[in-house]
Enzyme design. Structure first.
Site, PDB file in Angstrom:
ATOM      1  N   GLU A   1     109.022  47.461  -5.159  1.00  0.00           N
ATOM      2  CA  GLU A   1     110.242  48.028  -5.724  1.00  0.00           C
ATOM      3  C   GLU A   1     110.832  47.130  -6.807  1.00  0.00           C
ATOM      4  O   GLU A   1     111.333  47.619  -7.822  1.00  0.00           O
ATOM      5  CB  GLU A   1     111.272  48.282  -4.623  1.00  0.00           C
ATOM      6  CG  GLU A   1     110.914  49.424  -3.692  1.00  0.00           C
ATOM      7  CD  GLU A   1     110.788  50.761  -4.407  1.00  0.00           C
ATOM      8  OE1 GLU A   1     111.431  50.948  -5.461  1.00  0.00           O
ATOM      9  OE2 GLU A   1     110.049  51.628  -3.914  1.00  0.00           O
TER      10      GLU A   1
ATOM     11  N   ASP B   1     116.313  57.156  -8.254  1.00  0.00           N
ATOM     12  CA  ASP B   1     115.776  56.572  -9.481  1.00  0.00           C
ATOM     13  C   ASP B   1     115.726  57.653 -10.550  1.00  0.00           C
ATOM     14  O   ASP B   1     116.254  58.764 -10.365  1.00  0.00           O
ATOM     15  CB  ASP B   1     114.396  55.964  -9.219  1.00  0.00           C
ATOM     16  CG  ASP B   1     113.324  57.007  -8.894  1.00  0.00           C
ATOM     17  OD1 ASP B   1     113.665  58.208  -8.731  1.00  0.00           O
ATOM     18  OD2 ASP B   1     112.138  56.615  -8.806  1.00  0.00           O
TER      19      ASP B   1
ATOM     20  N   TYR C   1     119.911  50.820  -5.324  1.00  0.00           N
ATOM     21  CA  TYR C   1     118.660  51.577  -5.279  1.00  0.00           C
ATOM     22  C   TYR C   1     117.599  50.845  -4.470  1.00  0.00           C
ATOM     23  O   TYR C   1     116.962  51.423  -3.585  1.00  0.00           O
ATOM     24  CB  TYR C   1     118.116  51.868  -6.679  1.00  0.00           C
ATOM     25  CG  TYR C   1     116.682  52.321  -6.601  1.00  0.00           C
ATOM     26  CD1 TYR C   1     116.374  53.620  -6.214  1.00  0.00           C
ATOM     27  CD2 TYR C   1     115.623  51.429  -6.813  1.00  0.00           C
ATOM     28  CE1 TYR C   1     115.063  54.034  -6.057  1.00  0.00           C
ATOM     29  CE2 TYR C   1     114.312  51.826  -6.644  1.00  0.00           C
ATOM     30  CZ  TYR C   1     114.034  53.129  -6.276  1.00  0.00           C
ATOM     31  OH  TYR C   1     112.733  53.532  -6.100  1.00  0.00           O
TER      32      TYR C   1
END
Length: 350
Positions: free
Chosen positions: A43, A144, A126
């Site tokens: 990520e 996203d 996020y």
């Protein structure tokens, strides 16, 4: 809402993308969970970078540093060199900071909940949601660019981004299921990446074709709306590429703060409208008839390249001479590698 989530999960069970950090849906159903370290690493790498670019970097990092404890114990320079080419180098600095906090404050185990994940260096809303959902099956909502596009289309939202983010988050949260939230988070991202694409979305084979309001209204291709971007300015600078008679190259480590912080690079001037000459040592400088160009998030950069050959006993005002045998151009950030590619042919040592 539950029915829509189920439709997407059924689609994901058949069409999930294969990624080295991902556990396939069938395996997850059988109790296999991904390594939180691998999920977190992916990520962080995927922030503002494509999946295609990240795959090899992720494999390289996990080969060299297979656990978060291994990464936490790594030398800063080694990690920065391994990161070279991925860009946005603050991510690499925060990667190390986060790994070390996980080891020192959390016993080498990533926190499971969104709130605690948010306290770690370099982890924003996020990334915290993605790690909590994908690694720990927490019912967190990821938002996203792919998910923003999907939400704006299925709900026909015309509010331009970034102002639409709170509205799109609320819509995405309403769809996030309690069952299989990790698979769902990856499914909705896959949907945006492979079906609900920015151009020419494949509406005919979309699992959410029927409830999609933008498809019914004929507005899918124009969504999401975006506020027009401001014109990106151009900055200029000077890069000094020096090579000693013994083959060594003069490089310096950039300050920790700022662009390319902590990375190796060529000594140079400040970057601005009218850069002032600032050579690292006295030499007969030759100006290349070529310019290194690179685009950062908020500006374009044009670097004039000055080259010089100097004696083996030359001493520089700043930086260090790196022996040719240990100098790795691949460890340079992209813009500095561009400078090297243009200048190296002028500095061949017989």
């Amino acid at each position: 809402m539950r029915e829509q989530a189920l439709q997407l999960l059924q689609w994901y069970d058949r069409h999930a993308r294969s990624m080295p950090w991902r556990v396939p849906p069938e395996d997850r159903k059988n109790g296999v969970m991904p390594d939180p370290y691998g999920v977190w690493l992916s990520e962080v790498m995927l922030q503002q970078t494509t999946v295609a670019a990240v795959r090899d970097y992720w494999r390289k990092f996990t080969d060299i540093w297979p656990t978060v404890a291994d990464l936490a114990a790594a030398e800063d320079a080694e990690v920065m060199a391994a990161w070279a080419g991925l860009g946005y180098y603050a991510r690499a600095r925060n990667l190390l900071k986060c790994a070390r906090v996980v080891v020192t404050d959390h016993g080498g185990q990533f926190p499971r909940d969104h709130a605690t994940l948010l306290t770690l260096p370099g982890i924003g809303p996020y990334t915290a949601a993605a790690v909590a959902a994908i690694a720990f099956d927490q019912p967190e909502t990821v938002l996203d660019g792919n998910v923003e596009r999907v939400m704006s289309r299925i709900h026909d939202v015309h509010t331009p981004l970034p102002a639409a983010k709170p509205e799109l988050m609320a819509l995405a949260q309403a769809l996030t299921p309690v069952e299989r939230p990790g698979d769902y988070a990856q499914a909705v991202m896959d949907l945006g990446a492979t079906i609900c694409t920015p151009k020419s979305p494949a509406c005919g084979i979309c699992p959410w074709r029927d409830p999609c309001r933008a498809r019914m209204a004929g507005t899918a291709a124009e969504l999401p709306q975006k506020t027009p971007k401001k014109k990106v300015p151009t900055r200029r600078g000077i890069a000094y590429v020096t090579r000693r008679a013994d083959g060594a190259w003069l490089l310096e480590t950039r300050p920790e703060k700022g662009l390319l912080g902590g990375m190796l690079g060529w000594p140079g001037s400040d970057w601005g409208d009218a850069p002032v000459a600032d050579p690292p040592l006295d030499a007969d400088w030759y100006r290349l008839d070529a310019t290194a160009r690179h685009t950062f998030t908020h500006f374009h950069l044009e670097l004039t390249i000055m080259t010089a050959r100097v004696p083996a006993d030359a001493v520089a005002d700043r930086g260090d001479f790196i022996p040719h045998g240990t100098f790795r151009p691949a460890a340079l950030p992209t813009v500095m590698r561009k400078v090297y590619d243009l200048a190296s042919g002028q500095l061949i040592i017989d």
